[in-house]
Design an enzyme around this catalytic site. Structure first.
Site, mmCIF file in Angstrom:
data_model
loop_
_atom_site.group_PDB
_atom_site.id
_atom_site.type_symbol
_atom_site.label_atom_id
_atom_site.label_comp_id
_atom_site.label_asym_id
_atom_site.label_seq_id
_atom_site.Cartn_x
_atom_site.Cartn_y
_atom_site.Cartn_z
ATOM 1 N N THR A 5 -24.590 33.548 -22.149
ATOM 2 C CA THR A 5 -24.214 32.257 -22.750
ATOM 3 C C THR A 5 -24.543 32.265 -24.248
ATOM 4 O O THR A 5 -23.672 32.010 -25.086
ATOM 5 C CB THR A 5 -24.996 31.103 -22.067
ATOM 6 O OG1 THR A 5 -24.686 31.122 -20.680
ATOM 7 C CG2 THR A 5 -24.629 29.765 -22.658
ATOM 8 N N VAL A 6 -25.793 32.579 -24.583
ATOM 9 C CA VAL A 6 -26.226 32.475 -25.983
ATOM 10 C C VAL A 6 -25.713 33.667 -26.806
ATOM 11 O O VAL A 6 -25.089 33.488 -27.861
ATOM 12 C CB VAL A 6 -27.769 32.382 -26.086
ATOM 13 C CG1 VAL A 6 -28.199 32.273 -27.532
ATOM 14 C CG2 VAL A 6 -28.284 31.181 -25.288
ATOM 15 N N GLU A 64 -36.469 29.733 -33.749
ATOM 16 C CA GLU A 64 -35.974 28.345 -33.747
ATOM 17 C C GLU A 64 -35.230 27.993 -32.467
ATOM 18 O O GLU A 64 -35.341 26.885 -31.938
ATOM 19 C CB GLU A 64 -35.062 28.122 -34.966
ATOM 20 C CG GLU A 64 -34.627 26.706 -35.185
ATOM 21 C CD GLU A 64 -35.804 25.771 -35.485
ATOM 22 O OE1 GLU A 64 -36.169 25.043 -34.546
ATOM 23 O OE2 GLU A 64 -36.332 25.759 -36.612
ATOM 24 N N GLY A 93 -32.784 23.790 -28.630
ATOM 25 C CA GLY A 93 -31.406 24.214 -28.934
ATOM 26 C C GLY A 93 -31.113 24.160 -30.421
ATOM 27 O O GLY A 93 -31.752 24.839 -31.227
ATOM 28 N N ILE A 115 -31.694 21.859 -32.579
ATOM 29 C CA ILE A 115 -32.594 21.031 -33.411
ATOM 30 C C ILE A 115 -33.566 21.926 -34.202
ATOM 31 O O ILE A 115 -34.256 22.741 -33.604
ATOM 32 C CB ILE A 115 -33.449 20.082 -32.537
ATOM 33 C CG1 ILE A 115 -32.563 19.221 -31.640
ATOM 34 C CG2 ILE A 115 -34.358 19.223 -33.387
ATOM 35 C CD1 ILE A 115 -33.358 18.406 -30.606
ATOM 36 N N GLY A 166 -23.439 26.239 -18.715
ATOM 37 C CA GLY A 166 -24.274 27.220 -19.426
ATOM 38 C C GLY A 166 -25.579 26.640 -19.939
ATOM 39 O O GLY A 166 -26.257 27.258 -20.768
ATOM 40 N N GLU A 176 -31.111 27.892 -17.015
ATOM 41 C CA GLU A 176 -31.637 29.255 -17.071
ATOM 42 C C GLU A 176 -30.974 30.091 -15.972
ATOM 43 O O GLU A 176 -30.404 29.542 -15.014
ATOM 44 C CB GLU A 176 -33.150 29.247 -16.848
ATOM 45 C CG GLU A 176 -33.929 28.528 -17.920
ATOM 46 C CD GLU A 176 -33.705 29.122 -19.304
ATOM 47 O OE1 GLU A 176 -34.017 30.299 -19.527
ATOM 48 O OE2 GLU A 176 -33.211 28.397 -20.177
ATOM 49 N N LYS A 178 -41.665 25.438 -23.556
ATOM 50 C CA LYS A 178 -41.331 24.928 -24.896
ATOM 51 C C LYS A 178 -42.485 24.101 -25.458
ATOM 52 O O LYS A 178 -42.776 24.163 -26.662
ATOM 53 C CB LYS A 178 -40.045 24.092 -24.823
ATOM 54 C CG LYS A 178 -38.819 24.961 -24.534
ATOM 55 C CD LYS A 178 -37.641 24.110 -24.105
ATOM 56 C CE LYS A 178 -36.395 24.950 -23.895
ATOM 57 N NZ LYS A 178 -35.348 24.240 -23.132
ATOM 58 N N GLY A 230 -26.797 25.224 -24.286
ATOM 59 C CA GLY A 230 -25.385 25.596 -24.342
ATOM 60 C C GLY A 230 -25.135 26.626 -25.427
ATOM 61 O O GLY A 230 -25.951 26.823 -26.337
HETATM 62 P P1 NAP Z 1 -27.647 34.742 -19.689
HETATM 63 O O1 NAP Z 1 -26.359 33.981 -19.810
HETATM 64 O O2 NAP Z 1 -28.171 35.029 -18.334
HETATM 65 O O3 NAP Z 1 -27.456 36.109 -20.501
HETATM 66 C C1 NAP Z 1 -28.379 37.155 -20.464
HETATM 67 C C2 NAP Z 1 -27.758 38.381 -21.110
HETATM 68 O O4 NAP Z 1 -28.707 39.428 -21.099
HETATM 69 C C3 NAP Z 1 -26.534 38.916 -20.370
HETATM 70 O O5 NAP Z 1 -25.582 39.406 -21.298
HETATM 71 C C4 NAP Z 1 -27.090 40.075 -19.533
HETATM 72 O O6 NAP Z 1 -26.140 41.113 -19.334
HETATM 73 C C5 NAP Z 1 -28.166 40.579 -20.465
HETATM 74 N N1 NAP Z 1 -29.240 41.238 -19.730
HETATM 75 C C6 NAP Z 1 -30.120 40.692 -18.875
HETATM 76 N N2 NAP Z 1 -30.988 41.616 -18.423
HETATM 77 C C7 NAP Z 1 -30.637 42.778 -18.995
HETATM 78 C C8 NAP Z 1 -31.128 44.112 -18.913
HETATM 79 N N3 NAP Z 1 -32.183 44.432 -18.145
HETATM 80 N N4 NAP Z 1 -30.503 45.066 -19.653
HETATM 81 C C9 NAP Z 1 -29.459 44.758 -20.434
HETATM 82 N N5 NAP Z 1 -28.940 43.524 -20.554
HETATM 83 C C10 NAP Z 1 -29.526 42.540 -19.848
HETATM 84 O O7 NAP Z 1 -28.808 33.984 -20.476
HETATM 85 P P2 NAP Z 1 -28.648 32.949 -21.677
HETATM 86 O O8 NAP Z 1 -28.441 31.584 -21.105
HETATM 87 O O9 NAP Z 1 -27.715 33.457 -22.697
HETATM 88 O O10 NAP Z 1 -30.153 32.946 -22.234
HETATM 89 C C11 NAP Z 1 -30.636 34.006 -23.024
HETATM 90 C C12 NAP Z 1 -31.987 33.601 -23.621
HETATM 91 O O11 NAP Z 1 -31.810 32.430 -24.423
HETATM 92 C C13 NAP Z 1 -33.050 33.228 -22.588
HETATM 93 O O12 NAP Z 1 -34.306 33.557 -23.112
HETATM 94 C C14 NAP Z 1 -32.916 31.714 -22.503
HETATM 95 O O13 NAP Z 1 -34.095 31.096 -22.046
HETATM 96 C C15 NAP Z 1 -32.647 31.387 -23.942
HETATM 97 N N6 NAP Z 1 -31.952 30.126 -24.211
HETATM 98 C C16 NAP Z 1 -30.855 29.785 -23.495
HETATM 99 C C17 NAP Z 1 -30.168 28.620 -23.825
HETATM 100 C C18 NAP Z 1 -28.949 28.183 -23.063
HETATM 101 O O14 NAP Z 1 -28.468 27.078 -23.342
HETATM 102 N N7 NAP Z 1 -28.405 28.986 -22.153
HETATM 103 C C19 NAP Z 1 -30.621 27.827 -24.877
HETATM 104 C C20 NAP Z 1 -31.773 28.210 -25.590
HETATM 105 C C21 NAP Z 1 -32.426 29.373 -25.244
HETATM 106 P P3 NAP Z 1 -24.777 40.901 -18.480
HETATM 107 O O15 NAP Z 1 -23.928 40.014 -19.355
HETATM 108 O O16 NAP Z 1 -24.219 42.239 -18.312
HETATM 109 O O17 NAP Z 1 -25.223 40.210 -17.220
HETATM 110 N N1 HSE Z 2 -32.179 25.951 -19.754
HETATM 111 C C1 HSE Z 2 -32.543 25.406 -21.000
HETATM 112 C C2 HSE Z 2 -32.275 23.919 -20.987
HETATM 113 C C3 HSE Z 2 -31.768 26.056 -22.107
HETATM 114 O O1 HSE Z 2 -31.561 23.449 -20.098
HETATM 115 O O2 HSE Z 2 -32.784 23.217 -21.854
HETATM 116 C C4 HSE Z 2 -32.204 25.634 -23.487
HETATM 117 O O3 HSE Z 2 -33.471 26.142 -23.775
#
Ligand code: NAP
Ligand code: HSE
Length: 432
Positions: free
Chosen positions: A15-16, A129, A134, A136, A187, A190, A205, A302
């Site tokens: 997603t990110v 950040e 997100g 902010i 998206g 987690e 957080k 998101g």
């Molecule tokens: P996600 O959609 O699950 O994406 C994770 C990515 O990492 C995928 O591309 C996955 O590969 C890759 N990956 C995972 N394990 C791996 C490994 N062992 N080797 C290689 N690649 C690996 O997660 P996300 O929502 O983007 O979140 C990523 C981070 O940002 C997390 O720390 C989350 O807490 C943080 N975050 C998320 C959001 C949100 O809104 N989603 C907001 C703020 C912070 P594949 O694509 O091949 O599966």
């Molecule tokens: N899963 C987290 C949320 C992503 O819903 O706030 C942003 O950190």
């Protein structure tokens, strides 16, 4: 004028990472115009090569060393999540002279001290950040904008998934499971949504933000954490009737004896600025000794809101302005221990819903228990009911210690005129 070129490697393209890659590939000119830095996406790490993606196949790899050991990469963005291998990859990147950006609050909450000190040793930086709130810029506010302040309290809605679920349940009467599935689809959630609904993500957080706010070494284990999975629709309806909305709050409050740290659902007065924060939006209210209250609001989860924060960090890391801070900034490194106040010592207002037997003397027995524990009633509601022997009795209290409420609830659930354990939520009124 010749702008500097910076090679960027992304660990993760979900997603990110997908959002960040999209902006880097499609809006590099715009980023350069605004920052004077040309960001060039060099490689993107994924786990599964067969997934369809909208970035050129030549950029994709499954080998982390293609980024961590790549001489053309100056900034590594860790967007994989989890403790390992993310932690190891960040430390190796720092050792290799890279500047690092991460959105990983789980990792920072548990190992932030170690990672920031590794960044200082490497004369580098870890920008984070996107880990909280997100889009902010709350890390920027705490480390720069409010630096002149002693921070007294940080109160936030820090999880977009939970806030989306509670908003949908309250405003559109959607069932919990439907709202959670929608948050996952969008998206916001987690990879393991238990992290969100259990309150753990808000706890991570809060650990990151409270550590910054107080310059203290605060860990998730210091925080009393409760999630939203057991909330009942009926309590959301009573909340509305009483002039409140239910929100999952993360609270860090400085008190004479230390700091109180907690994550729990609470009834927030509609007069409070956090009450109007709905959907995937987050908000953080910070109480500073000089500024007074400041409130920060924006999309908390998101792809694009988070990409906005990650890209700002990549540019910040590219400029190199953050790196010198890591060696000397007391909010980031050499943090001091801080006494954490027991949750039982927290003084707040409470909401109780008791299934009470509809017969003479019931109210007397219930109020007797509350009175014996020094709990003073602020309001009491019981609707007329012709069905069932037990009816909901809703009580709001004046300020009372959490410990006293816990003891009173245990006693109430033993009374023959009370069925089951009463529902209990804390109340947050506006404080100005
Ligand atoms: P996600 O959609 O699950 O994406 C994770 C990515 O990492 C995928 O591309 C996955 O590969 C890759 N990956 C995972 N394990 C791996 C490994 N062992 N080797 C290689 N690649 C690996 O997660 P996300 O929502 O983007 O979140 C990523 C981070 O940002 C997390 O720390 C989350 O807490 C943080 N975050 C998320 C959001 C949100 O809104 N989603 C907001 C703020 C912070 P594949 O694509 O091949 O599966
Ligand atoms: N899963 C987290 C949320 C992503 O819903 O706030 C942003 O950190």
């Amino acid at each position: 004028m010749q702008h500097i070129k910076i090679g960027v490697g992304l660990l993760g393209c979900g997603t990110v990472g997908g959002g960040v890659a999209d902006v880097l590939l499609r809006q590099a000119d715009h980023l350069e115009k605004r920052s004077g830095i040309r960001l060039e996406l060099k490689k993107v790490l994924v786990r599964d090569m067969t997934k369809p993606r909208s970035i050129p196949a030549s950029l994709i790899t499954t080998r982390p060393e293609d980024i961590i050991d790549n001489r053309d990469v100056q900034v590594v963005a860790e967007l994989v999540g989890g403790l390992e291998p993310a932690g190891e990859w960040i430390l190796r990147s720092l050792k290799n002279g890279k500047r690092v950006v991460t959105a990983n609050k789980y990792l920072l909450a548990h190992r932030g001290g170690e990672i920031f000190s590794a960044a200082a040793d490497a004369r580098s930086c870890v920008c984070f950040e996107a880990s909280c709130g997100g889009a902010i810029p709350i890390v920027l506010a705490l480390t720069r904008g409010l630096l002149a302040n002693e921070i007294n309290a940080v109160v936030g809605i820090l999880n977009g998934t939970c806030n989306y679920i509670l908003s949908q349940m309250t405003q559109n009467n959607k069932p919990y499971a439907t709202a959670l599935a929608e948050a996952q689809q969008a998206g916001f959630a987690e990879a393991d949504p238990h992290m969100d609904v259990s309150g753990l993500d808000s706890g991570h957080k809060l650990a990151v933000l409270a550590s910054l706010a107080f310059g203290a070494d605060i860990r998730p284990a210091d925080i009393d954490i409760q999630g939203i999975a057991n909330l009942q629709d009926v309590d959301l309806s009573y909340a509305k009737e009483l002039g409140y909305v239910c929100k999952l709050l993360a609270i860090a409050q400085r008190q004479d004896a230390g700091v109180s740290l907690r994550v729990h659902p609470a009834l927030v007065s509609v007069a409070h600025p956090l009450a109007g924060v709905n959907g995937s939006y987050n908000a953080v209210s910070v109480d500073g000794s000089v500024a007074g209250r400041t409130v920060y609001f924006g999309r908390g989860a998101g792809a694009m809101p988070t990409a906005s924060a990650v890209l700002a960090d990549i540019l910040e890391a590219a400029m190199g302005s953050t790196a010198p801070l890591f060696a000397s900034h007391p909010l980031l490194n050499n943090r001091r221990p801080m006494n954490v106040i027991s949750p039982t010592e927290v003084n707040t207002r409470h909401y109780l819903r008791i299934a009470a037997l509809d017969k003479p003397g019931t109210i007397h027995e219930i109020t007797g228990v509350l009175g014996r524990h020094q709990i003073s009633i602020s309001a009491m509601t019981q609707h007329e009911s012709k069905v069932g022997a037990y009816v909901p009795l809703v009580i709001t209290t004046h300020e009372a210690l959490d410990g006293s409420i816990g003891k009173a609830l245990a006693e109430l659930s033993q009374l023959s005129c009370v069925s089951g354990a009463p529902a209990h939520l804390r109340i947050l009124d506006d404080y100005e």
